[in-house]
Design a protein around this motif. Structure first.
Motif, PDB file in Angstrom:
ATOM      1  N   TYR A  73      10.068   4.369   7.930  1.00 31.40           N
ATOM      2  CA  TYR A  73       8.628   4.692   7.835  1.00 31.40           C
ATOM      3  C   TYR A  73       7.778   3.672   9.144  1.00 31.40           C
ATOM      4  CZ  TYR A  73       8.430   0.280   5.236  1.00 31.40           C
ATOM      5  OH  TYR A  73       8.943  -1.027   4.611  1.00 31.40           O
ATOM      6  N   TYR A  74       8.322   2.851   9.577  1.00 31.96           N
ATOM      7  CA  TYR A  74       7.704   2.054  10.723  1.00 31.96           C
ATOM      8  C   TYR A  74       8.726   1.542  11.638  1.00 31.96           C
ATOM      9  CZ  TYR A  74       4.398  -0.862  13.056  1.00 31.96           C
ATOM     10  OH  TYR A  74       3.692  -1.566  13.960  1.00 31.96           O
ATOM     11  N   GLU A  75       8.333   1.608  12.703  1.00 30.52           N
ATOM     12  CA  GLU A  75       9.359   0.939  13.791  1.00 30.52           C
ATOM     13  C   GLU A  75       8.767  -0.236  14.638  1.00 30.52           C
ATOM     14  OE1 GLU A  75      10.421   3.954  16.558  1.00 30.52           O
ATOM     15  OE2 GLU A  75      11.538   5.124  15.083  1.00 30.52           O
ATOM     16  N   ALA A  76       9.462  -1.394  14.920  1.00 32.19           N
ATOM     17  CA  ALA A  76       8.887  -2.369  15.375  1.00 32.19           C
ATOM     18  C   ALA A  76       9.954  -3.053  16.355  1.00 32.19           C
ATOM     19  CB  ALA A  76       8.222  -3.644  14.552  1.00 32.19           C
ATOM     20  N   LYS A  77       9.474  -4.363  17.130  1.00 36.59           N
ATOM     21  CA  LYS A  77      10.555  -5.022  18.078  1.00 36.59           C
ATOM     22  C   LYS A  77      10.588  -6.497  17.786  1.00 36.59           C
ATOM     23  CE  LYS A  77       9.751  -1.717  21.824  1.00 36.59           C
ATOM     24  NZ  LYS A  77       9.269  -1.424  23.397  1.00 36.59           N
TER      25      LYS A  77
ATOM     26  N   GLU B  24      -1.923   9.914   6.380  1.00 35.45           N
ATOM     27  CA  GLU B  24      -2.044   8.627   5.402  1.00 35.45           C
ATOM     28  C   GLU B  24      -1.301   7.170   6.123  1.00 35.45           C
ATOM     29  OE1 GLU B  24      -3.678   6.528   2.426  1.00 35.45           O
ATOM     30  OE2 GLU B  24      -4.244   8.511   3.077  1.00 35.45           O
ATOM     31  N   MET B  25       0.012   7.596   6.666  1.00 33.41           N
ATOM     32  CA  MET B  25       0.731   6.511   7.232  1.00 33.41           C
ATOM     33  C   MET B  25      -0.180   5.944   8.435  1.00 33.41           C
ATOM     34  SD  MET B  25       3.510   4.776   6.399  1.00 33.41           S
ATOM     35  CE  MET B  25       4.732   5.893   5.600  1.00 33.41           C
ATOM     36  N   ASP B  26      -0.488   6.659   9.176  1.00 27.86           N
ATOM     37  CA  ASP B  26      -1.185   6.290  10.471  1.00 27.86           C
ATOM     38  C   ASP B  26      -2.704   5.427   9.972  1.00 27.86           C
ATOM     39  OD1 ASP B  26       0.394   7.470  12.394  1.00 27.86           O
ATOM     40  OD2 ASP B  26      -0.834   9.183  12.493  1.00 27.86           O
ATOM     41  N   LYS B  27      -3.161   5.750   8.953  1.00 26.71           N
ATOM     42  CA  LYS B  27      -4.355   4.813   8.512  1.00 26.71           C
ATOM     43  C   LYS B  27      -3.925   3.407   7.985  1.00 26.71           C
ATOM     44  CE  LYS B  27      -6.896   8.937   6.632  1.00 26.71           C
ATOM     45  NZ  LYS B  27      -7.468   9.568   5.182  1.00 26.71           N
ATOM     46  N   LEU B  28      -2.763   3.661   7.300  1.00 24.50           N
ATOM     47  CA  LEU B  28      -2.605   2.274   6.853  1.00 24.50           C
ATOM     48  C   LEU B  28      -1.929   1.616   8.140  1.00 24.50           C
ATOM     49  CD1 LEU B  28      -0.353   3.145   3.376  1.00 24.50           C
ATOM     50  CD2 LEU B  28      -2.652   2.150   3.767  1.00 24.50           C
ATOM     51  N   ILE B  29      -1.323   1.914   9.008  1.00 25.62           N
ATOM     52  CA  ILE B  29      -0.691   1.351  10.301  1.00 25.62           C
ATOM     53  C   ILE B  29      -2.023   0.867  10.867  1.00 25.62           C
ATOM     54  CG2 ILE B  29       0.219   1.564  12.464  1.00 25.62           C
ATOM     55  CD1 ILE B  29       1.988   3.702  11.386  1.00 25.62           C
TER      56      ILE B  29
ATOM     57  N   GLU C 139      10.519  12.404   0.451  1.00 30.10           N
ATOM     58  CA  GLU C 139       9.475  13.621   0.275  1.00 30.10           C
ATOM     59  C   GLU C 139       7.909  12.814   0.603  1.00 30.10           C
ATOM     60  OE1 GLU C 139       9.895  15.685  -3.056  1.00 30.10           O
ATOM     61  OE2 GLU C 139      12.040  16.444  -2.567  1.00 30.10           O
ATOM     62  N   VAL C 140       7.726  11.898  -0.141  1.00 35.10           N
ATOM     63  CA  VAL C 140       6.613  11.323  -0.089  1.00 35.10           C
ATOM     64  C   VAL C 140       6.145  10.671   1.421  1.00 35.10           C
ATOM     65  CG1 VAL C 140       4.729   9.797  -1.210  1.00 35.10           C
ATOM     66  CG2 VAL C 140       6.405  11.089  -2.618  1.00 35.10           C
ATOM     67  N   ILE C 141       7.306   9.928   1.767  1.00 39.26           N
ATOM     68  CA  ILE C 141       7.136   9.321   3.009  1.00 39.26           C
ATOM     69  C   ILE C 141       6.673  10.497   3.948  1.00 39.26           C
ATOM     70  CG2 ILE C 141       8.418   8.246   4.917  1.00 39.26           C
ATOM     71  CD1 ILE C 141       9.792   6.761   2.731  1.00 39.26           C
ATOM     72  N   LYS C 142       7.404  11.615   4.172  1.00 38.83           N
ATOM     73  CA  LYS C 142       7.220  12.676   5.223  1.00 38.83           C
ATOM     74  C   LYS C 142       5.759  13.131   5.112  1.00 38.83           C
ATOM     75  CE  LYS C 142       8.883  17.105   6.415  1.00 38.83           C
ATOM     76  NZ  LYS C 142       9.923  18.146   6.204  1.00 38.83           N
ATOM     77  N   LYS C 143       5.235  13.352   3.507  1.00 41.28           N
ATOM     78  CA  LYS C 143       3.941  13.620   3.495  1.00 41.28           C
ATOM     79  C   LYS C 143       3.023  12.734   3.903  1.00 41.28           C
ATOM     80  CE  LYS C 143       0.826  14.750  -0.337  1.00 41.28           C
ATOM     81  NZ  LYS C 143       0.654  14.936  -1.989  1.00 41.28           N
ATOM     82  N   MET C 144       3.207  11.199   3.837  1.00 39.68           N
ATOM     83  CA  MET C 144       2.235  10.446   4.421  1.00 39.68           C
ATOM     84  C   MET C 144       2.216  10.733   5.795  1.00 39.68           C
ATOM     85  SD  MET C 144       2.977   7.162   2.032  1.00 39.68           S
ATOM     86  CE  MET C 144       1.824   6.107   2.706  1.00 39.68           C
ATOM     87  N   GLN C 145       3.361  10.810   6.706  1.00 40.86           N
ATOM     88  CA  GLN C 145       3.348  11.007   8.070  1.00 40.86           C
ATOM     89  C   GLN C 145       2.645  12.199   8.316  1.00 40.86           C
ATOM     90  OE1 GLN C 145       7.527  10.563   8.404  1.00 40.86           O
ATOM     91  NE2 GLN C 145       7.582   8.385   8.813  1.00 40.86           N
ATOM     92  N   GLU C 146       2.728  13.252   7.652  1.00 41.94           N
ATOM     93  CA  GLU C 146       2.162  14.579   7.865  1.00 41.94           C
ATOM     94  C   GLU C 146       0.564  14.541   7.702  1.00 41.94           C
ATOM     95  OE1 GLU C 146       4.572  17.465   5.976  1.00 41.94           O
ATOM     96  OE2 GLU C 146       6.180  17.392   7.541  1.00 41.94           O
TER      97      GLU C 146
ATOM     98  N   ASP D 242       0.712  -1.145   0.026  1.00 42.03           N
ATOM     99  CA  ASP D 242      -0.069   0.074   0.033  1.00 42.03           C
ATOM    100  C   ASP D 242       0.920   1.312  -0.136  1.00 42.03           C
ATOM    101  OD1 ASP D 242      -2.555  -1.589  -0.116  1.00 42.03           O
ATOM    102  OD2 ASP D 242      -2.967  -0.950   1.915  1.00 42.03           O
ATOM    103  N   ILE D 243       1.924   1.265   0.794  1.00 40.38           N
ATOM    104  CA  ILE D 243       2.791   2.407   0.814  1.00 40.38           C
ATOM    105  C   ILE D 243       3.545   2.599  -0.432  1.00 40.38           C
ATOM    106  CG2 ILE D 243       4.965   3.399   1.705  1.00 40.38           C
ATOM    107  CD1 ILE D 243       4.249   2.003   4.644  1.00 40.38           C
ATOM    108  N   ALA D 244       3.950   1.440  -1.068  1.00 41.88           N
ATOM    109  CA  ALA D 244       4.509   1.591  -2.553  1.00 41.88           C
ATOM    110  C   ALA D 244       3.538   2.076  -3.443  1.00 41.88           C
ATOM    111  CB  ALA D 244       5.149   0.207  -2.628  1.00 41.88           C
ATOM    112  N   ASN D 245       2.461   1.582  -3.639  1.00 43.90           N
ATOM    113  CA  ASN D 245       1.482   2.046  -4.445  1.00 43.90           C
ATOM    114  C   ASN D 245       1.089   3.662  -4.150  1.00 43.90           C
ATOM    115  OD1 ASN D 245       1.067  -0.218  -5.895  1.00 43.90           O
ATOM    116  ND2 ASN D 245      -0.365  -0.890  -4.394  1.00 43.90           N
ATOM    117  N   TYR D 246       1.013   4.065  -3.090  1.00 42.81           N
ATOM    118  CA  TYR D 246       0.828   5.318  -2.730  1.00 42.81           C
ATOM    119  C   TYR D 246       1.740   6.337  -3.402  1.00 42.81           C
ATOM    120  CZ  TYR D 246      -0.502   9.471  -0.142  1.00 42.81           C
ATOM    121  OH  TYR D 246      -0.889  10.954   0.303  1.00 42.81           O
TER     122      TYR D 246
END
Length: 280
Positions: A142-146, A269-274, A259-266, A87-91
């Motif tokens: 773009y995402y953090e995990a453990k 959109e990134m939160d929606k996908l998470i 630039e697009v990753i930053k846009k998604m975080q702001e 989904d991120i790649a397509n966006y």
């Protein structure tokens, strides 16, 4: 007479060929259609439109056994690779005017695919470790995990020190493999087996051929949900295992992707996908 006839025939053939050549201009040359891969060595600059407004194709390499990041979905009746990374790649592709062609391979082959120009970028929940950064370039995280320990519920294996004398499985070439090798230095008798696919790793735990596995928490959650005899416990650590997009060294795409990753975080959109892929 026979010789003269041959000469006239040759002259006629030459005139016909010249006429055919004159009628063939460059405007009639076949072009790559939208969504088709450009010939090697003819890639266009990121963000520019192809001829006649056609989109360009980027090759995305992944290892589609890492649910919910990327995996094979058969529910629609056809084999489709879906997931958080997809989904991120397509966006990003839509924002930058690209089409994406996904190539599925073993995780251990992803970095070599970039190094040999068989892929334009990699998305596979990949962490930008120092060793990997020597060979490829990375986007911003773009995402953090453990990491977690996955084991049978009756195994009492929930902490790294309890793995002494045990055999564990990890994915070949993953950050979890690196973590396991570090544990080998401090946990006595720990044996590490590296396998290509996460499904194989989980099966090894279920059948008892290994005692446990080290798997990222969001991925472990999905496997445990579908295998009620298993459990997972987070390994406490001060280090963050963040996921980033990998590119060949010197790739011109890194800045635009960031630039697009930053846009998604702001823009949320990134939160929606998470929420879509991890809050299940």
């Amino acid at each position: 007479m026979k010789k003269r006839t041959s000469i006239l025939s040759l002259a006629f053939t030459s005139l016909l060929a010249a006429a055919l050549i004159a009628g063939c201009g460059t405007g009639n040359q076949p072009q790559a259609g939208a969504g088709q891969e450009q010939p090697a060595g003819q890639e266009q600059a990121a963000g520019q439109e192809g001829q006649a407004g056609e989109k360009k194709t980027l090759i995305m390499a992944t290892s589609a056994d890492y649910k919910p990041y990327e995996y094979h979905d058969l529910t629609s009746g056809k084999d489709e690779i879906v997931g958080f990374d997809i989904d991120i790649a397509n966006y990003i592709a839509k924002e930058l005017g690209y089409e994406i062609q996904i190539t599925d391979m073993d995780f251990g082959g992803l970095v070599p695919a970039l190094q040999t120009n068989r892929a334009d970028f990699v998305m596979a929940g990949m962490t930008p470790t120092p060793d990997r950064q020597k060979n490829v370039d990375f986007s911003d995280i773009y995402y953090e995990a453990k990491n977690t320990i996955v084991s049978k519920k009756d195994s009492n294996l929930t902490k790294p020190e309890q793995l002494a004398g045990k055999k564990i499985a990890v994915q070949l070439g993953s950050i979890q493999e690196e973590a396991a090798k570090e544990l080998e230095k401090t946990v006595q008798g720990l044996q590490v087996t590296s396998l290509n696919k996460l499904g194989e790793i989980v099966e090894e735990v279920k059948t008892g051929r290994v005692d446990a596995a080290i798997i990222e928490d969001t991925v472990a959650k999905g496997f445990v949900a579908s295998n009620p005899t298993l459990q997972f416990t987070t390994i406490e650590s001060n280090e963050t295992n963040g996921s980033a997009i990998a590119f060949p060294k010197g790739s011109p795409h890194v800045e635009k992707f960031n630039e697009v990753i930053k846009k998604m975080q702001e823009n949320g959109e990134m939160d929606k996908l998470i929420q879509k892929w991890f809050a299940q």
